[in-house]
Design an enzyme around this catalytic site. Sequence first.
Site, PDB file in Angstrom:
ATOM      1  N   VAL A  11       8.918 -31.718  -6.058  1.00  0.00           N
ATOM      2  CA  VAL A  11       7.651 -32.211  -5.509  1.00  0.00           C
ATOM      3  C   VAL A  11       7.392 -31.626  -4.121  1.00  0.00           C
ATOM      4  O   VAL A  11       6.336 -31.040  -3.863  1.00  0.00           O
ATOM      5  CB  VAL A  11       7.651 -33.759  -5.460  1.00  0.00           C
ATOM      6  N   LEU A 151       1.888 -34.603 -10.220  1.00  0.00           N
ATOM      7  CA  LEU A 151       2.083 -33.270 -10.793  1.00  0.00           C
ATOM      8  C   LEU A 151       3.117 -33.314 -11.912  1.00  0.00           C
ATOM      9  O   LEU A 151       3.993 -34.174 -11.936  1.00  0.00           O
ATOM     10  CB  LEU A 151       2.500 -32.260  -9.713  1.00  0.00           C
ATOM     11  N   CYS A 261      11.609 -38.307 -14.180  1.00  0.00           N
ATOM     12  CA  CYS A 261      10.670 -39.396 -13.846  1.00  0.00           C
ATOM     13  C   CYS A 261      10.622 -40.521 -14.870  1.00  0.00           C
ATOM     14  O   CYS A 261      10.943 -41.665 -14.536  1.00  0.00           O
ATOM     15  CB  CYS A 261       9.283 -38.825 -13.624  1.00  0.00           C
TER      16      CYS A 261
HETATM   17  P1  NAD Z   1      14.452 -33.417  -6.002  1.00  0.00           P
HETATM   18  O1  NAD Z   1      15.770 -34.044  -6.239  1.00  0.00           O
HETATM   19  O2  NAD Z   1      14.084 -32.153  -6.685  1.00  0.00           O
HETATM   20  O3  NAD Z   1      14.223 -33.184  -4.436  1.00  0.00           O
HETATM   21  C1  NAD Z   1      14.520 -34.141  -3.477  1.00  0.00           C
HETATM   22  C2  NAD Z   1      14.978 -33.403  -2.227  1.00  0.00           C
HETATM   23  O4  NAD Z   1      15.135 -34.340  -1.157  1.00  0.00           O
HETATM   24  C3  NAD Z   1      16.328 -32.706  -2.374  1.00  0.00           C
HETATM   25  O5  NAD Z   1      16.184 -31.328  -2.068  1.00  0.00           O
HETATM   26  C4  NAD Z   1      17.230 -33.426  -1.354  1.00  0.00           C
HETATM   27  O6  NAD Z   1      18.203 -32.568  -0.787  1.00  0.00           O
HETATM   28  C5  NAD Z   1      16.216 -33.901  -0.352  1.00  0.00           C
HETATM   29  N1  NAD Z   1      16.688 -35.001   0.505  1.00  0.00           N
HETATM   30  C6  NAD Z   1      17.379 -36.115   0.162  1.00  0.00           C
HETATM   31  N2  NAD Z   1      17.590 -36.890   1.244  1.00  0.00           N
HETATM   32  C7  NAD Z   1      17.009 -36.267   2.298  1.00  0.00           C
HETATM   33  C8  NAD Z   1      16.879 -36.582   3.680  1.00  0.00           C
HETATM   34  N3  NAD Z   1      17.357 -37.710   4.170  1.00  0.00           N
HETATM   35  N4  NAD Z   1      16.228 -35.710   4.468  1.00  0.00           N
HETATM   36  C9  NAD Z   1      15.706 -34.563   3.953  1.00  0.00           C
HETATM   37  N5  NAD Z   1      15.790 -34.217   2.665  1.00  0.00           N
HETATM   38  C10 NAD Z   1      16.437 -35.058   1.833  1.00  0.00           C
HETATM   39  O7  NAD Z   1      13.383 -34.574  -6.369  1.00  0.00           O
HETATM   40  P2  NAD Z   1      11.893 -34.375  -6.921  1.00  0.00           P
HETATM   41  O8  NAD Z   1      11.909 -34.149  -8.385  1.00  0.00           O
HETATM   42  O9  NAD Z   1      11.156 -33.439  -6.039  1.00  0.00           O
HETATM   43  O10 NAD Z   1      11.334 -35.850  -6.695  1.00  0.00           O
HETATM   44  C11 NAD Z   1      11.088 -36.361  -5.412  1.00  0.00           C
HETATM   45  C12 NAD Z   1      10.333 -37.677  -5.563  1.00  0.00           C
HETATM   46  O11 NAD Z   1       9.051 -37.426  -6.189  1.00  0.00           O
HETATM   47  C13 NAD Z   1      11.022 -38.707  -6.455  1.00  0.00           C
HETATM   48  O12 NAD Z   1      10.758 -39.988  -5.970  1.00  0.00           O
HETATM   49  C14 NAD Z   1      10.340 -38.523  -7.793  1.00  0.00           C
HETATM   50  O13 NAD Z   1      10.367 -39.690  -8.585  1.00  0.00           O
HETATM   51  C15 NAD Z   1       8.917 -38.203  -7.376  1.00  0.00           C
HETATM   52  N6  NAD Z   1       8.154 -37.404  -8.340  1.00  0.00           N
HETATM   53  C16 NAD Z   1       8.753 -36.385  -9.008  1.00  0.00           C
HETATM   54  C17 NAD Z   1       8.002 -35.635  -9.907  1.00  0.00           C
HETATM   55  C18 NAD Z   1       8.639 -34.513 -10.661  1.00  0.00           C
HETATM   56  O14 NAD Z   1       8.017 -34.041 -11.624  1.00  0.00           O
HETATM   57  N7  NAD Z   1       9.819 -34.041 -10.309  1.00  0.00           N
HETATM   58  C19 NAD Z   1       6.649 -35.912 -10.104  1.00  0.00           C
HETATM   59  C20 NAD Z   1       6.071 -36.958  -9.378  1.00  0.00           C
HETATM   60  C21 NAD Z   1       6.833 -37.698  -8.494  1.00  0.00           C
END
Ligand code: NAD
Length: 440
Positions: A11, A151, A261
């Site tokens: 995201v 997304l 998700c």
């Molecule tokens: P991801 O695991 O790909 O990325 C999360 C990132 O956050 C990682 O790179 C991690 O290292 C970083 N992180 C963790 N703790 C941190 C901190 N304290 N400081 C800085 N960085 C830190 O996760 P994602 O798939 O991008 O999802 C992120 C959020 O968005 C989740 O809540 C998810 O439910 C939501 N979301 C995801 C999607 C999807 O399709 N992947 C779609 C909509 C919403």
Amino acid sequence: MVICMVGTGYVGLVVGACLAGSGNQVMCVDTDAAKIEMLNQGLLPIYEPGLQEIVAHNRQADRLHFSTDVAAAVRASQLVFIGVGTPPTEDGSADLQHVVAVAHTIGQNLNGYKVIVTKSTVPVGTGDRIRQTIASYTDQPFAVVSNPEFLKEGDAVQDFLKPDRIIIGTDDPRARSIMEELYAPFQRTSDRILFVDLRSAEMTKYAANAMLATRISFMNDIAWLCEAVGADVTAVRRGLGSDPRIGSKFLFPGVGFGGSCFPKDLRALVRTGREHDRPMAILEAVIQVNERQKNLLVDKLRRHFGDSLAGLTVAVWGLAFKPGTDDLREAPAVHTIQSLNDLGVRVRAADPVATERARALFGPQVACFVDEYQALDGADALLVMTEWSAYRQPDFPRMKAIMAQAVILDGRNIYSPSKMRELGFTYYAVGRPPVVPDKP
Ligand code: NAD
């Protein structure tokens, strides 16, 4: 605007890069130093169509930067997005430790009015918790806004650039107008912003995922019954989806939903329901059906080969939880491969983009290939787990020549049963009558 995106995952990277694309100065920060290092070398840590170009273009234009220094990025920004992971805990609730950690960092570094925007999917009430955490450090003014992300991996860039709707939960007029300005370039043809209160915005994200997952489990249940009564779920789906009250999307039966998700968000919503003494009965059933569905192809293999599958070689096509991504989180293929391994089956798996991740996940126990035909070598059966387009019209005679036995279990209903019969394959799909060639 000067923006800080905390969390540079599926995201954060897409949203950060697209916001830089509309002219903002964006600092994408992450605690994962290896990820930031890769990004600073011009490499992407994830596969997402179209993203490489946007990242490269905006880095070159000096609008998109990557760093591990969260505090400095917070101090320099007017808007701070929280896009960190919210993985499931043992009891199903969302693990908010990363979100809370970011809130502490923001509180410690607040140096003037900022809008804190939650992009992560978080349980209702988290925005208030973020607000309290930040306020415990400072008297500086700030606003907390919920702006859930809709997304889809595989289409993420287009989804962000051309959103169906932008949900913004806030009661702060200043934050509202900043968010309106930020999103103006993404809604030039019509007004797609829905302003709501913070808690309703948080709930909307869960409700949307829960509804979509419910449609999938509903169709998987119908498919299950179709098999028992001799109906074909593909025909049923067409009839059902042509009713405009129902619509045709998310009615495809298969091997269960996965990804980062749906499974976790459903469990978190069920958990929230229990905490408030409002059990989410429909969603509990949706999860139960999905668990059954994830075992479907192994059950079908057992019915075909007999209870002991030990010693068989099985090819798996598709590892990612859906086409267009390399994300293996809660992918049905991962669950199935683990079950097959436990049953003593040799697995040869293929995926066009998730191979490296799969090698890291499974180790030497599973042979992983980019080329799908290599995975078929000596296979007693092929399981189709992800409907990548390259798998839709493969060279069937070549497959038959490579495989030890011409048996296909199609977890995504991508092949025509009549064609399978013509080609002499034994063919099992989801919710459709099987094809078993006559014995010579
Ligand atoms: P991801 O695991 O790909 O990325 C999360 C990132 O956050 C990682 O790179 C991690 O290292 C970083 N992180 C963790 N703790 C941190 C901190 N304290 N400081 C800085 N960085 C830190 O996760 P994602 O798939 O991008 O999802 C992120 C959020 O968005 C989740 O809540 C998810 O439910 C939501 N979301 C995801 C999607 C999807 O399709 N992947 C779609 C909509 C919403």
